[in-house]
Every structure is written in C-alpha cells, then in structure tokens.
Design an enzyme around this catalytic site. Structure first.
Site, PDB file in Angstrom:
ATOM      1  CB  CYS A 152      -0.918   0.009   1.208  1.00 54.15           C
ATOM      2  SG  CYS A 152      -1.861  -1.516   1.460  1.00 54.15           S
ATOM      3  N   GLY A 200       4.937   6.774  -1.334  1.00 53.42           N
ATOM      4  CA  GLY A 200       6.203   6.084  -1.137  1.00 53.42           C
ATOM      5  C   GLY A 200       7.106   6.527  -0.011  1.00 53.42           C
ATOM      6  CE  LYS A 258       4.487   4.178   7.154  1.00 57.92           C
ATOM      7  NZ  LYS A 258       3.716   5.273   6.511  1.00 57.92           N
ATOM      8  CG  ASP A 294      -1.264   3.196  -3.937  1.00 59.39           C
ATOM      9  OD1 ASP A 294      -1.085   3.056  -2.709  1.00 59.39           O
ATOM     10  OD2 ASP A 294      -2.171   3.915  -4.406  1.00 59.39           O
ATOM     11  CG  ASP A 297       1.384   2.437   6.251  1.00 58.60           C
ATOM     12  OD1 ASP A 297       1.076   2.338   7.457  1.00 58.60           O
ATOM     13  OD2 ASP A 297       1.483   3.532   5.656  1.00 58.60           O
ATOM     14  CB  CYS A 319      -1.409   6.713  10.957  1.00 56.28           C
ATOM     15  SG  CYS A 319      -2.622   7.039   9.663  1.00 56.28           S
TER      16      CYS A 319
END
Length: 398
Positions: free
Chosen positions: A227, A231, A233, A251, A296, A349
């Site tokens: 995911c 970008g 990470k 993605d 993520d 998050c």
C-alpha cells in the site's frame, strides 16, 4: 499585526470548503496559497494557522459564540484570535464580541467533548477504547504538529544535513528515538531548500520512521510495499537497503506511484519497481516471492489528528467499519506474498485497538501459518510523535 480583510475572507472561504464542500484541510490551504501569490510570509502564516486553529476548535468555537453550527462568516474567527492572544479587529463584524466572555464561558463548561472539541460519539468511543490514555491524548491532539525530516543516509551524513540547512537559515535538531530523524525548531518551507532538491531528506514523522526498521529489512532482499501511496516508507526501506535488492511498490492510484517515481529519482534510488494494482492478478503473481512485506493499510487516521484535524469531523462509525473490512481483506489477500519464514509488518496511523491489536489477533486466528513476533503502539503523549501501530508477523508454515 495590521489585519487585511481579504485574508479573513480567504479563511472563511477555506473553512466553508472544508466543512460544507468536503474538501481536505491541507489541500484547501494549499489551493489558497497557490492562488494568492501576492501574500507575504506573514500573510501565509496567519492564514494557515487561523484555518487549522478553527478546524481543531470548531465545536468549542460555536459554543463560545453561543450560536448553532452553520456556514462561517468573518465573526467566527473571533475565538481563534482570542485563543492566540491577537487583538480584535476594529470592524463592525466584531463589534458585539467580548473576548473576555470567552474565558467565562469555558469556566462554565462541563462537557469534556465540547471543551476538547470533539463530536460526542467519537469522544465517548475513544474514552471507552483507551480508558487509561484518552484524557491525556484528547488535548494533545489539538496541539500543532512539528515538522520532522528523515535524512537519506545512503547519500549523506546526518550532521552534513544539519550544517547545510543551517546555511539556508533553517535550524534543526536530532529527533530522539530515531537514527536519522531531525525536527525543525521553527516551521519553514523546507521543500524550497537546496538540500531537499539534492535528495538529502524527506519529510516524515518520527512514528512513520519506525516502520521500515520494524520490518527488519536487509540489503539484497526482495521487499513488497503493498500500500505504497506516494512512497514515504518505500524510500526509507530503500535507504536501509542501501539501494541494493528489489522493492516492489504497489498501489491502486497511478498518480501516487507517479509521485513515488519523482521522489525516488531525487533520492537516487534505482531498486524500486512500481506496479499499479489493476486486479487481484497483480498481487497473486507475487505469491511466495517476498522476503519482507509491508502492509501500511488505509485506516481512520485517528493517530494523526494533530496533522489532519478535520478527520475528527468527517469520520463516522460507518466509515471506521468499512475501513476495518478493507484492512481484513488486505491482510487476507496480500499475506500470501510472503515467502515461508519471511516477515510481514501490518501498520496503521490509528490508535483504535479494533484497527490494530484486534485486527492482528483476528488475522492470526484465520491464518495460523502466521505468528506474531512483536507489536508496538506509539502514543503521541509518551513519544511526541504521531499515533501509530505496527505488528511484525512471521510466516511459519512448513
């Protein structure tokens, strides 16, 4: 500060766009910044701070004004000026506002949800989900966030970035708990610096910077970031891998992958392959090929309310339930990408256990070939970063 009415009108237009036209606060602010090129630095600062402050304290400000919520007019900005210790404009729109009365109304307030400016349902939900932490987190999420950088250590030493930014009149200091994090002492547009254009750093919060190391990646491995978005990470993983091995970034949005392409070029990374997820075939072809997998996943964003304060007004229980179903599907559909004995990180998050620990526990129950190695929740009050969750799992089937 001398007030200019056009600035107030821009704030009003932005707030109405955010609350009544479903525009994201950050995008709305960017739009007005781009379309008002004559604004000076002070104008831009006032505009951005005022809009974000009004978004954070939306519910409380209507209470202070003793009005029902509705479309915004210039007078709505009064409580924000009062809160920040700014003078009241000598305009007719503010003639009947007594800033001292705002203090008295807060003293009489008994509702914690109104005082900390949250919808009732969300305040109660978070209070029930985080009984030991929410009363500290609620006010903390109304503070402004700091700008955090991550140095691209495969290109440059951290101290060199600190020195070079100093030469461009930007002061930073090392961010505790990270190996390559820097925090700005004062807000500044770092994207215009020579240092940024050289690809020496990215803007990335301290919590987000902990995800790639948590995945325990090593140079030469094959890593899938399922995911990837734009970008952030992926680039951190490439840095840790010293541009060796292969990273496949997936993605569902081509424009995000296009952004990643530009960022990777600026960072001088050549080991990143971008793939648009057009159907299940895209990730099914990768079955059993990855040493490491990062998920993520889309989430409620309730750990990053300092950064995106409009989330608390736009999220709903229905949208949280839909996100949880999406998270479950991503875990089930993408986990087969991991090789036997390989590792996977699931991260959000969010600070909601139902999106985090409970989601991981449910996945392992459905997929006994995976075991939990470790998990970590980052609480902003304790760590000073965004709220974040990450779990490291290993595929253990024979």
């Amino acid at each position: 500060m001398k007030y200019h009415k056009h600035l107030f009108y821009s704030c009003v237009e932005a707030l109405n766009g955010i609350f009544f036209e479903d525009r994201h606060a950050d995008k709305c602010i960017e739009y007005h910044m781009r379309n008002n090129k004559k604004w000076g630095g002070r104008d831009r600062k006032f505009f951005a701070e005022t809009v974000y402050d009004c978004v954070r304290w939306w519910r409380l400000d209507w209470y202070l004004l003793n009005r029902k919520e509705g479309r915004v007019h210039i007078s709505f900005l009064g409580p924000s000026l009062w809160r920040r210790g700014l003078e009241k404009p000598e305009w007719e729109e503010f003639e009947n506002q007594d800033f001292e009365q705002f203090s008295n109304r807060i003293k009489d307030l008994t509702s914690s949800a109104i005082k900390e400016s949250y919808p009732d349902w969300l305040y109660k939900k978070l209070e029930a989900a985080l009984p030991g932490a929410w009363h500290e987190l609620a006010p903390y999420f109304n503070k402004t966030n700091s700008v955090v950088l991550r140095v691209n250590t495969s290109k440059v030493e951290v101290e060199q970035v600190i020195k070079s930014l100093k030469e461009e009149n930007i002061d930073v200091e090392r961010l505790s708990g990270t190996t390559s994090g820097l925090i700005l002492k004062d807000r500044a547009n770092v994207f215009q610096t020579k240092v940024f254009k050289k690809g020496w750093f990215e803007v990335q919060d301290g919590a987000s910077q902990q995800v790639a190391p948590f995945l325990e990646v090593e140079p030469g491995q094959r890593v899938v970031d399922a995911c990837a978005g734009a970008g952030g990470k992926t680039l951190h993983i490439a840095d840790i891998m010293q541009n060796k091995g292969q990273i496949i970034s997936l993605d569902i949005h081509q424009w995000k992958l296009d952004q990643l392409k530009l960022r990777a070029r600026r960072n001088s990374f050549s080991n990143i392959e971008r793939k648009l997820v057009e159907s299940t075939k895209t990730f099914k072809r990768l079955k059993g090929t990855a040493d490491r997998l990062l998920l993520d996943v889309p989430c409620s964003g309730l750990g990053v309310l300092r950064r995106n304060p409009d989330t608390k007004w736009k999220i709903s229980q229905k949208s949280i339930d839909e996100l949880k179903e999406t998270q479950k599907n991503i875990l089930d559909q993408y986990s087969p990408i991991v090789k036997k004995q390989g590792f996977m990180v699931y991260s959000t998050c969010s600070i909601l256990p139902e999106e985090n620990e409970e989601q991981v526990e449910s996945f392992i129950h459905r997929n006994p070939k995976f075991k939990l190695i470790k998990q970590k929740t980052i609480y902003p009050v304790v760590d000073g970063y965004d709220g974040f969750f990450m779990a490291l799992l290993q595929r253990i089937d024979e």
